[in-house]
Design a protein around this motif. Structure first.
Motif, PDB file in Angstrom:
ATOM      1  N   UNK A   1       3.960   5.715  -5.735  1.00 22.11           N
ATOM      2  CA  UNK A   1       3.905   5.730  -7.196  1.00 22.11           C
ATOM      3  C   UNK A   1       2.689   6.494  -7.722  1.00 22.11           C
ATOM      4  N   UNK A   2       1.888   7.044  -6.814  1.00 21.31           N
ATOM      5  CA  UNK A   2       0.665   7.732  -7.227  1.00 21.31           C
ATOM      6  C   UNK A   2       0.994   8.886  -8.177  1.00 21.31           C
ATOM      7  N   UNK A   3       0.302   8.902  -9.302  1.00 23.89           N
ATOM      8  CA  UNK A   3       0.547   9.935 -10.300  1.00 23.89           C
ATOM      9  C   UNK A   3       1.666   9.587 -11.256  1.00 23.89           C
TER      10      UNK A   3
ATOM     11  N   UNK B   1       0.828  -1.207   0.000  1.00 27.44           N
ATOM     12  CA  UNK B   1       0.000   0.000   0.000  1.00 27.44           C
ATOM     13  C   UNK B   1       0.863   1.258   0.000  1.00 27.44           C
ATOM     14  N   UNK B   2       1.957   1.234   0.775  1.00 27.76           N
ATOM     15  CA  UNK B   2       2.873   2.381   0.810  1.00 27.76           C
ATOM     16  C   UNK B   2       3.524   2.601  -0.553  1.00 27.76           C
ATOM     17  N   UNK B   3       3.864   1.496  -1.207  1.00 28.51           N
ATOM     18  CA  UNK B   3       4.498   1.604  -2.523  1.00 28.51           C
ATOM     19  C   UNK B   3       3.519   2.152  -3.556  1.00 28.51           C
ATOM     20  N   UNK B   4       2.262   1.734  -3.460  1.00 23.34           N
ATOM     21  CA  UNK B   4       1.247   2.268  -4.362  1.00 23.34           C
ATOM     22  C   UNK B   4       1.124   3.784  -4.177  1.00 23.34           C
TER      23      UNK B   4
ATOM     24  N   UNK C   1       2.765   2.774 -16.935  1.00 21.31           N
ATOM     25  CA  UNK C   1       3.389   4.079 -16.708  1.00 21.31           C
ATOM     26  C   UNK C   1       3.859   4.674 -18.032  1.00 21.31           C
ATOM     27  N   UNK C   2       4.148   5.964 -18.010  1.00 22.15           N
ATOM     28  CA  UNK C   2       4.771   6.631 -19.160  1.00 22.15           C
ATOM     29  C   UNK C   2       6.218   6.987 -18.849  1.00 22.15           C
TER      30      UNK C   2
END
Length: 339
Positions: free
Chosen positions: A45-47, A39-42, A89-90
């Motif tokens: 990586x938000x955005x 959850x912390x890793x998500x 991701x981009x």
């Protein structure tokens, strides 16, 4: 024909939509990652990226359906190990890999873990007073003893070698010693970008070495451009300076008078004249009074320069002697400290 559950069709459709929407698609292994840490890793990586877990066969179907638009993306199916998930991701694959690697944290060893490197119990005080722990340490092969009322490890000891399985007894001991040898995080197995699949070994970059290689390549290219006379915005100044230097040297060697060479050529001619005059000075009547006076001035100037150089040398010798004395005193002081 076998019935396909509606939720599976919907899942594949959503995965295809995400695959078509992003430039870079990665496969990660989420096996043994605690939910809290995931959850912390998500959140980190938000955005920047989206992580989507799904079943292997559904991911594989999505890749097959998207292979026409994104050629070779089906190659990612070969890297679905453990508990696979897709990263959308981009970001550049190398940047994505670095972010995921930097987000990894230390974690306690658990029974059944297989470390990538040796697990070492370091030499030193354990902080525990004499008791059952001493025997438990010795049972797993750790050289321990009592010293000044504490249990200490007498030397570094490898309790689990890389690739071996961590036993329950060793895992418990490491936890008590507050040693967290495992690394927990998202492993990027492979990433797809522009019809190419990059595996983790290709994405692992030594930044310092890469920077040094780029600097070396730039230096070599710069020298080649200057020496070959190929003008660029980086080399044009050096090329002009190099050409100017060569033209001045050519003019000097050919005794061609220009605004830059006139003074040094005259000075060179004068020096040669005085040298010749000095060689024949002992011959009676060979030199006129003006030349004799010039030679005398040159001799005086040379003597002054020599005296100045000798004085400088003496000063340097004195400074070196002082430095050596200071070094000897410092060495003596250190000897007294550790003697």
């Amino acid at each position: 024909m076998a019935h396909v559950a509606e939720w599976k069709k919907e899942e594949v459709k959503e995965l295809k939509g995400l695959i078509d929407s992003y430039e870079v698609i990665g496969i990660v292994n989420l096996l043994n990652i605690p939910a809290r840490q995931l959850q912390k890793m998500r959140q980190s990586l938000k955005g920047k990226a989206i992580i989507r877990m799904s079943k292997k066969n559904l991911i594989d179907l999505a890749f097959k359906d998207c292979n026409d638009k994104k050629e070779n993306i089906i190659g990612l199916s070969n890297y679905m190990d453990g508990q696979p998930a897709i990263v959308f991701t981009d970001m550049n694959p190398f940047k994505l890999f670095k972010i995921l690697e930097d987000s990894k944290t230390s974690a306690p060893a658990k029974e059944g873990n297989i470390p990538d490197s040796d697990i070492v119990v370091p030499e030193g005080d354990t902080g525990f007073e004499p008791g059952p722990l001493l025997g438990e340490l010795q049972q797993v092969g750790i050289p321990a003893k009592i010293d000044k009322g504490k249990i200490v490890v007498s030397k570094d000891h490898v309790v689990v070698e890389a690739g071996e399985v961590v036993s329950k007894q060793v895992a418990s001991m490491l936890t008590r010693l507050d040693i967290q040898p495992m690394e927990v995080g998202i492993d990027l197995q492979a990433a797809y970008e522009e019809e190419s699949v990059y595996t983790s070994d290709l994405l692992t970059i030594d930044e310092e070495k890469t920077l040094a290689d780029v600097q070396s390549a730039f230096s070599q290219a710069f020298n080649l451009s200057v020496n070959a006379g190929i003008p660029t915005k980086e080399t044009i100044v050096a090329i002009i300076q190099n050409a100017n230097s060569k033209s001045v040297n050519l003019a000097m060697n050919a005794s061609i008078l220009t605004s830059e060479t006139t003074e040094p050529l005259i000075a060179l001619a004068n020096a040669k004249m005085l040298s010749l005059a000095s060689a024949i000075a002992d011959e009676e009547g060979a030199l006129d009074e003006e030349l004799i006076e010039k030679l005398s001035n040159v001799s005086v100037a040379a003597a002054v320069v020599e005296e100045t150089n000798q004085a400088d040398d003496e000063d340097e010798d004195e400074e070196e002697e002082k430095e050596e004395e200071a070094e000897e005193e410092a060495a003596a002081g250190l000897g007294a400290l550790f003697g």
